[in-house]
Structures are given as structure tokens and as C-alpha cells.
Design a protein around this motif. Structure first.
Motif, PDB file in Angstrom:
ATOM      1  N   HIS A   1       0.870  -1.179   0.000  1.00  0.00           N
ATOM      2  CA  HIS A   1       0.000   0.000   0.000  1.00  0.00           C
ATOM      3  C   HIS A   1       0.902   1.223   0.000  1.00  0.00           C
ATOM      4  N   THR A   2       0.900   1.980  -1.111  1.00  0.00           N
ATOM      5  CA  THR A   2       1.957   2.980  -1.287  1.00  0.00           C
ATOM      6  C   THR A   2       1.496   4.432  -1.223  1.00  0.00           C
ATOM      7  N   HIS A   3       0.237   4.674  -0.890  1.00  0.00           N
ATOM      8  CA  HIS A   3      -0.178   6.080  -0.765  1.00  0.00           C
ATOM      9  C   HIS A   3       0.482   6.674   0.484  1.00  0.00           C
ATOM     10  N   PRO A   4       1.240   7.767   0.327  1.00  0.00           N
ATOM     11  CA  PRO A   4       1.947   8.318   1.494  1.00  0.00           C
ATOM     12  C   PRO A   4       1.028   8.955   2.541  1.00  0.00           C
ATOM     13  N   ILE A   5      -0.202   9.302   2.161  1.00  0.00           N
ATOM     14  CA  ILE A   5      -1.128   9.950   3.093  1.00  0.00           C
ATOM     15  C   ILE A   5      -2.403   9.117   3.157  1.00  0.00           C
ATOM     16  N   LYS A   6      -2.732   8.628   4.360  1.00  0.00           N
ATOM     17  CA  LYS A   6      -3.868   7.706   4.506  1.00  0.00           C
ATOM     18  C   LYS A   6      -4.731   8.095   5.698  1.00  0.00           C
ATOM     19  N   ARG A   7      -6.017   7.798   5.582  1.00  0.00           N
ATOM     20  CA  ARG A   7      -6.912   7.887   6.723  1.00  0.00           C
ATOM     21  C   ARG A   7      -6.779   6.611   7.553  1.00  0.00           C
ATOM     22  N   ASP A   8      -7.154   6.717   8.815  1.00  0.00           N
ATOM     23  CA  ASP A   8      -7.097   5.537   9.657  1.00  0.00           C
ATOM     24  C   ASP A   8      -7.965   4.423   9.080  1.00  0.00           C
ATOM     25  N   ALA A   9      -9.096   4.777   8.488  1.00  0.00           N
ATOM     26  CA  ALA A   9      -9.979   3.772   7.893  1.00  0.00           C
ATOM     27  C   ALA A   9      -9.295   3.053   6.736  1.00  0.00           C
ATOM     28  N   ASP A  10      -8.457   3.779   5.984  1.00  0.00           N
ATOM     29  CA  ASP A  10      -7.722   3.155   4.884  1.00  0.00           C
ATOM     30  C   ASP A  10      -6.712   2.138   5.414  1.00  0.00           C
ATOM     31  N   ILE A  11      -6.027   2.497   6.485  1.00  0.00           N
ATOM     32  CA  ILE A  11      -5.054   1.586   7.086  1.00  0.00           C
ATOM     33  C   ILE A  11      -5.754   0.329   7.579  1.00  0.00           C
ATOM     34  N   ARG A  12      -6.871   0.516   8.275  1.00  0.00           N
ATOM     35  CA  ARG A  12      -7.592  -0.633   8.824  1.00  0.00           C
ATOM     36  C   ARG A  12      -8.133  -1.539   7.725  1.00  0.00           C
ATOM     37  N   ALA A  13      -8.632  -0.946   6.640  1.00  0.00           N
ATOM     38  CA  ALA A  13      -9.163  -1.749   5.536  1.00  0.00           C
ATOM     39  C   ALA A  13      -8.066  -2.602   4.901  1.00  0.00           C
ATOM     40  N   ALA A  14      -6.885  -2.014   4.716  1.00  0.00           N
ATOM     41  CA  ALA A  14      -5.776  -2.771   4.139  1.00  0.00           C
ATOM     42  C   ALA A  14      -5.328  -3.888   5.077  1.00  0.00           C
ATOM     43  N   LEU A  15      -5.241  -3.584   6.372  1.00  0.00           N
ATOM     44  CA  LEU A  15      -4.818  -4.597   7.340  1.00  0.00           C
ATOM     45  C   LEU A  15      -5.840  -5.730   7.441  1.00  0.00           C
ATOM     46  N   GLU A  16      -7.120  -5.397   7.370  1.00  0.00           N
ATOM     47  CA  GLU A  16      -8.151  -6.440   7.414  1.00  0.00           C
ATOM     48  C   GLU A  16      -8.031  -7.375   6.213  1.00  0.00           C
TER      49      GLU A  16
END
Length: 397
Positions: free
Chosen positions: A105-120
Motif C-alpha cells: 500500500h503505497t499512498h503516502p497519506i492515509k486515513r485511519d480507515a484506509d489503514i484498517r481496511a488494508a490490514l483487514e
């Protein structure tokens, strides 16, 4: 987009083969216009060409230029990995069965929801380029590995992707030092020298600068870095020829060979893989004589498949299926009621009739991906061709 006829439009009989013309016309007869014909064979060919040119690099296809399920399926069958930047892209690859360990996941700026979605989903490698972004991972420090993105400005490209993202080498050291204090693992470094980079020396300079950062990390007693992501930006032919990819990558490979053998190298090709895989087909829906030129109004334009003219500085090779000796100064315009919706001006075309076809080559990258339904003109339908190899491999598996 005012260009010369030679740069923009070829009307010679050799421009389109009889087989290609038949395919285009039969597709329009079946599906209507406008159309985008997506050739999976082209995707395979380009992926293999870059894989051969960078044999020791893991290729993560960047979905941004053409996030189409058929492209994902085709590349997955080739063994490709994937570069994600949004939750929507995570959902796309997850839906096509891409293993999470083949993604970053290479977007340098992320929302917490984006991080959680990728981790899930299971993607655990992310990119940061500042301390504010680093601190977003404190809560996930036991689950993630990070790449620190460096900035290498490049004005001579379609898009200088270091203008908006990336940090200096000194700031990278600051981020890596702070990450150790926070207990967050820094896996390596990344960069992107810009889209449609014509000079491989840009990669060489960036690789060597990253090597110096890696050496400084060791000297400071910080955990050694094991990964370098060299981004994308590999060039393709539009209206002008570029260096063949095998030649282009020679100095890049030489620079990569100076890195420690323990460093894993990744890349994020997008345009190179898909630019040539789509052909656009638009039809003339009307015409008018204005100031000594014939204006042809097509059923596709800047708000549709030709959106890359605005967003990507696109210059697409254009053709007509109609052959004639005599040509006239003409304009190709899109269908919307906006006066900026003009594809090409001052070009020489044969006399066209309503319903005649205009063909665009190299329409895979940043075309359908950035198209809109402005003025309620529907986007061009995408027709997938030559995906049979993917289907056959799945059945055998």
C-alpha cells in the motif's frame, strides 16, 4: 490539443490492417460506440518485457492507470504483485483473489480507515514520508512494516510525482530514527522519479542516493533496511518513440547491482503495462463548418476516454477507418456542451460522414480511469479481448 497531422493522425492504408478494421467495425456493430477494446495479450506482453528487463525486481502493478478486473486477473496469472493506494483498490484485488502478501500500500497519506481496511485484507506494507503519517501507525506497530518515500524532483516528465510526495534524505533519517523510538519497523525506502520518465539516469541517481541513506542508517546504529522500491514511470511510445525498455533498464540494473545482496528491490509499473492495451473507437455524431475547418463531433471526448489529454498530458495516435487521397483541415471535438471539449485541432482528415469511426491507440493508461459521465454522456463501454489464457489457466489449476 493542437498538433500537426503527422503527429496526431495517420490515414495511410497501412495504419489499420484489414483484420483490425474488421474487428473494430464488428465490435461497433455488436456493442455500439464509443468503445474501448482492452487486449489482455498486450498486458501480458508488456509485463513480460519489463520482467525480462528487470529480472531481479518484483513488479507490483500500480492499479491507478487502469483498475480493471480483467487486467488484475491477467497479471495475477502472470505471477505479478500489486501496488495499492486506496480502499477501493484493496477491494478490487481482494475480489479477484489476489493474495494479500502480493500487495503493498503505497499512498503516502492515509486515513485511519484506509489503514484498517488494508490490514483487514492482509496487506501490511505501507509508505510514509513524514512524521505525522508515521504516528498514525503507533496503534498498528505490531502489524506493519513501512517504507519511507524520498523525493527526487523531475520536471521533464508527464507528472512530477515528487512534487506532492516524498522527503529529503535527512528527513528520512529523522523518520527512521523516530520509528525506532516508537517501536515501528521501517522495512526500507521508496521513490518515484515521475511518470513517463525518458532518461534512465533519473533512476540511477535516485538509487545511489537511497544507497547512501541505507549506509547512513547502519552507521547510526539503526536497524538495517532490507527493501528498495524504485517506483514506476517507465516510458512507452505515444506519438514519439522512446528508448526500448531493455536498453532503458541497463543502467538501472547496473545501479541496483551496487546495493547489498540482502536488499530486495520492488517496482510499481503502471503506464508501461497498460498504456498500449486499449484502443478507443469513437464515431462521428455530427459535423459543422466553422472558420474554414470542418468540425467533427464525436461521441467520446475530453470528459470521457480522452480525459488523459487534460489529466495526463496525453498525445494519442489517432486514425480513421476511412481512406482517401484528398484531406481537409479539420477539428475533432467531444460530445459535451463544454467548449473546451476538443480532442485535436488543425489536423488533416478525409471527408468524414456521420457514423464514420475515429480510432485512438495507446489508450490504456489514465483514460477510462479518469473518464466521467459529465453532461450525462455515458462512458465508453470496455470490451475485453484475449482473456482466454487466464480462464484456461484457472481451469487447469
Amino acid at each position: 490539443m493542437a498538433q500537426s497531422a503527422l503527429d496526431v493522425l495517420s490515414i495511410s492504408p497501412s495504419a489499420l490492417s484489414a483484420e483490425e478494421t474488421h474487428l473494430i467495425e464488428s465490435s461497433v456493430a455488436q456493442f455500439g460506440a464509443p468503445l474501448l477494446l482492452l487486449d489482455c495479450d498486450s498486458v501480458r506482453h508488456q509485463y513480460r518485457a519489463l520482467q525480462n528487463a528487470l529480472p531481479n525486481v518484483t513488479l507490483h502493478f500500480a492499479l491507478k492507470p487502469l483498475p480493471h478486473p480483467a487486467v488484475v486477473r491477467t497479471l495475477l496469472a502472470e505471477g505479478a504483485s500489486f501496488d495499492l493506494a486506496t480502499t477501493g483498490e484493496v477491494e478490487l484485488v481482494a475480489g479477484e483473489g489476489v493474495p494479500a502478501d502480493k500487495t503493498i500500500h503505497t499512498h503516502p497519506i492515509k486515513r485511519d480507515a484506509d489503514i484498517r481496511a488494508a490490514l483487514e485484507y492482509g496487506c501490511c506494507v505501507f509508505v510514509v514520508d513524514n512524521l505525522n503519517e508515521l504516528e498514525k501507525f503507533i496503534a498498528y506497530r505490531d502489524e506493519v512494516e513501512l517504507l519511507v518515500r524520498l523525493s527526487f524532483r523531475n520536471a521533464d516528465v508527464f507528472a512530477d510525482l515528487s512534487k506532492k510526495f516524498g522527503c529529503s534524505p535527512d528527513h528520512a533519517i529523522e523518520i527512521i530514527t523516530r520509528a525506532k523510538e516508537l517501536g515501528i519497523r521501517i522495512k526500507g525506502l521508496s521513490f518515484h522519479v515521475g511518470s513517463q520518465t525518458l532518461n534512465p539516469q533519473k533512476y540511477v541517481d535516485a538509487i545511489l542516493a537511497c544507497k547512501e541513506v541505507m549506509e547512513r542508517v547502519v552507521e547510526l546504529g539503526l536497524p538495517a533496511l532490507s527493501t528498495l522500491d524504485i517506483g514506476g514511470g517507465f516510458p512507452v511510445n505515444y506519438t514519439k518513440a522512446v528508448m526500448p525498455i531493455d536498453e532503458f533498464c541497463v543502467p538501472i540494473n547496473q545501479a541496483l547491482n551496487t546495493l547489498p545482496e540482502t536488499v530486495q528491490v520492488l517496482a510499481e509499473p503502471g503506464r508501461f503495462i497498460v498504456a498500449g492495451c486499449m484502443t478507443s473507437v469513437a464515431s462521428v455524431m455530427g459535423q459543422a463548418d466553422r472558420e474554414g475547418q470542418t468540425w467533427y463531433y464525436l461521441d467520446d471526448g475530453l470528459y470521457g476516454s480522452f480525459s488523459g489529454i487534460i489529466f495526463d498530458h496525453g498525445e494519442y495516435p489517432l486514425y480513421t477507418t476511412k481512406h482517401a487521397v484528398e484531406t481537409f483541415s479539420s477539428v475533432l471535438a467531444g460530445p459535451t456542451c463544454d467548449s473546451i471539449d476538443v480532442i485535436a485541432e488543425n489536423i488533416m482528415l478525409p471527408k468524414l460522414e456521420n457514423g464514420d469511426l475515429i480510432i485512438g491507440r495507446m489508450m490504456g493508461a489514465y483514460t477510462s480511469a479518469t473518464a466521467t459521465d459529465f453532461n450525462f454522456f455515458k462512458r465508453a463501454q470496455t470490451v475485453v479481448m484475449n482473456e482466454e489464457e487466464v480462464m484456461a489457466s484457472r481451469k487447469m489449476g
